[in-house]
Design an enzyme around this catalytic site. Structure first.
Site, PDB file in Angstrom:
ATOM      1  N   THR A 115      -6.133 -98.802  -7.439  1.00 45.23           N
ATOM      2  CA  THR A 115      -6.015 -99.645  -6.246  1.00 45.23           C
ATOM      3  C   THR A 115      -7.014 -99.254  -5.156  1.00 45.23           C
ATOM      4  O   THR A 115      -7.724-100.111  -4.610  1.00 45.23           O
ATOM      5  CB  THR A 115      -4.583 -99.569  -5.684  1.00 45.23           C
ATOM      6  OG1 THR A 115      -3.670-100.038  -6.680  1.00 45.23           O
ATOM      7  CG2 THR A 115      -4.440-100.431  -4.437  1.00 45.23           C
ATOM      8  N   CYS A 152      -2.310 -95.008   4.584  1.00 45.92           N
ATOM      9  CA  CYS A 152      -2.489 -96.348   5.149  1.00 45.92           C
ATOM     10  C   CYS A 152      -1.724 -96.513   6.454  1.00 45.92           C
ATOM     11  O   CYS A 152      -2.262 -97.044   7.440  1.00 45.92           O
ATOM     12  CB  CYS A 152      -2.057 -97.411   4.135  1.00 45.92           C
ATOM     13  SG  CYS A 152      -0.408 -97.151   3.434  1.00 45.92           S
ATOM     14  N   HIS A 180       2.717-103.641   4.924  1.00 46.43           N
ATOM     15  CA  HIS A 180       3.690-102.951   5.763  1.00 46.43           C
ATOM     16  C   HIS A 180       3.757-103.653   7.123  1.00 46.43           C
ATOM     17  O   HIS A 180       2.810-104.332   7.529  1.00 46.43           O
ATOM     18  CB  HIS A 180       3.274-101.500   6.016  1.00 46.43           C
ATOM     19  CG  HIS A 180       3.084-100.667   4.792  1.00 46.43           C
ATOM     20  ND1 HIS A 180       4.064-100.470   3.847  1.00 46.43           N
ATOM     21  CD2 HIS A 180       2.011 -99.934   4.368  1.00 46.43           C
ATOM     22  CE1 HIS A 180       3.606 -99.665   2.898  1.00 46.43           C
ATOM     23  NE2 HIS A 180       2.364 -99.338   3.188  1.00 46.43           N
ATOM     24  N   GLN A 194      -1.744-102.121   2.845  1.00 48.45           N
ATOM     25  CA  GLN A 194      -1.722-100.780   2.269  1.00 48.45           C
ATOM     26  C   GLN A 194      -2.769-100.557   1.179  1.00 48.45           C
ATOM     27  O   GLN A 194      -3.139 -99.429   0.888  1.00 48.45           O
ATOM     28  CB  GLN A 194      -0.329-100.484   1.696  1.00 48.45           C
ATOM     29  CG  GLN A 194       0.015-101.212   0.395  1.00 48.45           C
ATOM     30  CD  GLN A 194       0.413-102.669   0.584  1.00 48.45           C
ATOM     31  OE1 GLN A 194       0.574-103.120   1.716  1.00 48.45           O
ATOM     32  NE2 GLN A 194       0.588-103.399  -0.510  1.00 48.45           N
TER      33      GLN A 194
END
Length: 335
Positions: A11, A140, A220, A301
């Site tokens: 990621t 993050c 988030h 994130q």
């Protein structure tokens, strides 16, 4: 040109690789993977040299028809700086390997702060990472908090920070994460780890954080309350935040009322992978009540730490100051 190796192409790693490749003063020395999955295939299609991270699995790559350039130690030796984007805990295990090759390394926020000489946020403490051998880019959420708190601290002074973090259960590709139908205090105890992590950037800051997990994957959400040392009006604070290059102040007339429309907005802007590298802060939520500041901000994130990793490379290399590096990174990425 700074030769940057990326150990871990998931990621974060794949996004960092693309960001490094876009910089005018950097080149991707190669990327390392543990297994020959779709990300390994895409790494080769993007023209990155691919190295094997686990010796026992090296033969799986040619068996899958994927060409490799050698073991990860070759990549480390050939890099000026390595960005370790491996899963949490693995970076600490890799530390001795980087040291053995005398190659500076950048770790991610899932590692304990003790893995590095300094925890890093480009807006808040760029110079602290100058010439360091081991730098940790904070998580993050801590990145998002640090970007917001740095200008507030500089302009108005901060007496106390209280932040509630409503965290996504997992990334879109994490099929093993949850909750699916629940809302979890995470952790139940206070503070969550985010407050102490912010203190690795601002050691003397008084901050309390609470964490929750919800059945969502996109982003988030932070609910922020900061007691300032001064009492500016909300319009003044909005102007200060609007001037921060990695805070996207969302205008009321955009009609963005949640993280779903935010991701749609990113895709419509042509952002790669629908990424939002900036804090996404609702301008309408910026409120002052005496010395108390309030706002909502959303944090992507999967991507907000990507420009921070790029800036950390320059900080280690000593090739630019904070303003120069941030401007170069932003320009190359389109922030």
């Amino acid at each position: 040109m700074i030769r940057v190796g990326i150990n871990g192409y998931g990621t974060i790693g794949k996004r960092v690789a693309d960001a490094v490749a876009a910089q005018p003063d950097m080149t991707v020395a190669g990327v390392a993977k543990t297994s020959p999955n779709f990300e390994a295939t895409q790494a080769r299609k993007r023209g990155f040299d691919l190295y094997t991270a686990v010796e026992d699995r090296a033969d799986q790559f040619p068996a899958a028809g994927i060409e490799t350039a050698g073991p990860v130690d070759d990549l480390i030796a050939d890099s000026d700086v390595v960005v370790d984007a491996t899963p949490s805990g693995v970076g600490a295990e890799n530390r001795s390997r980087y040291a053995a090759h005398d190659t500076p390394a950048i770790y991610q926020g899932g590692e304990d702060a003790s893995v590095a000489d300094v925890s890093f946020n480009a807006r808040a403490n760029f110079e602290a990472a100058a010439d360091a051998d081991h730098v940790r880019v904070v998580s993050c959420n801590t990145t998002g908090l640090s970007r917001l708190l740095a200008p507030l601290r500089e302009q108005y002074g901060i007496e106390k920070v209280r932040a509630t973090l409503v965290r996504r259960g997992g990334d879109p590709g994490q099929t093993d994460r949850g909750p699916i139908n629940d809302i979890l205090p995470d952790p139940i105890t206070i503070p969550s780890h985010h407050g102490p992590d912010v203190n690795t950037i601002f050691p003397d800051l008084d901050i309390d954080t609470l964490g929750m997990k919800v059945p969502a994957t996109l982003m988030h959400m932070h609910s922020i309350n900061v007691t300032l040392e001064r009492d500016p009006d909300a319009a003044d604070v909005r102007d200060v935040l609007a001037g921060q290059s990695r805070i996207m102040l969302l205008d009321d007339d955009l009609g963005i009322d949640g993280t779903g429309p935010l991701k749609e907005y990113a895709q419509d802007m042509g952002r790669p992978r629908g990424d939002l590298w900036e804090n996404c802060l609702w301008g309408e939520s910026v409120t002052m009540d005496g010395r108390d500041f309030y706002c909502f901000q959303a944090i992507h994130q999967e991507s907000d730490v990507v420009p921070e990793n790029v800036d950390a490379v320059r900080a280690i290399a000593g090739d630019a100051d904070a303003a120069e590096s941030i401007a170069t990174t932003n320009d190359a990425l389109g922030i």
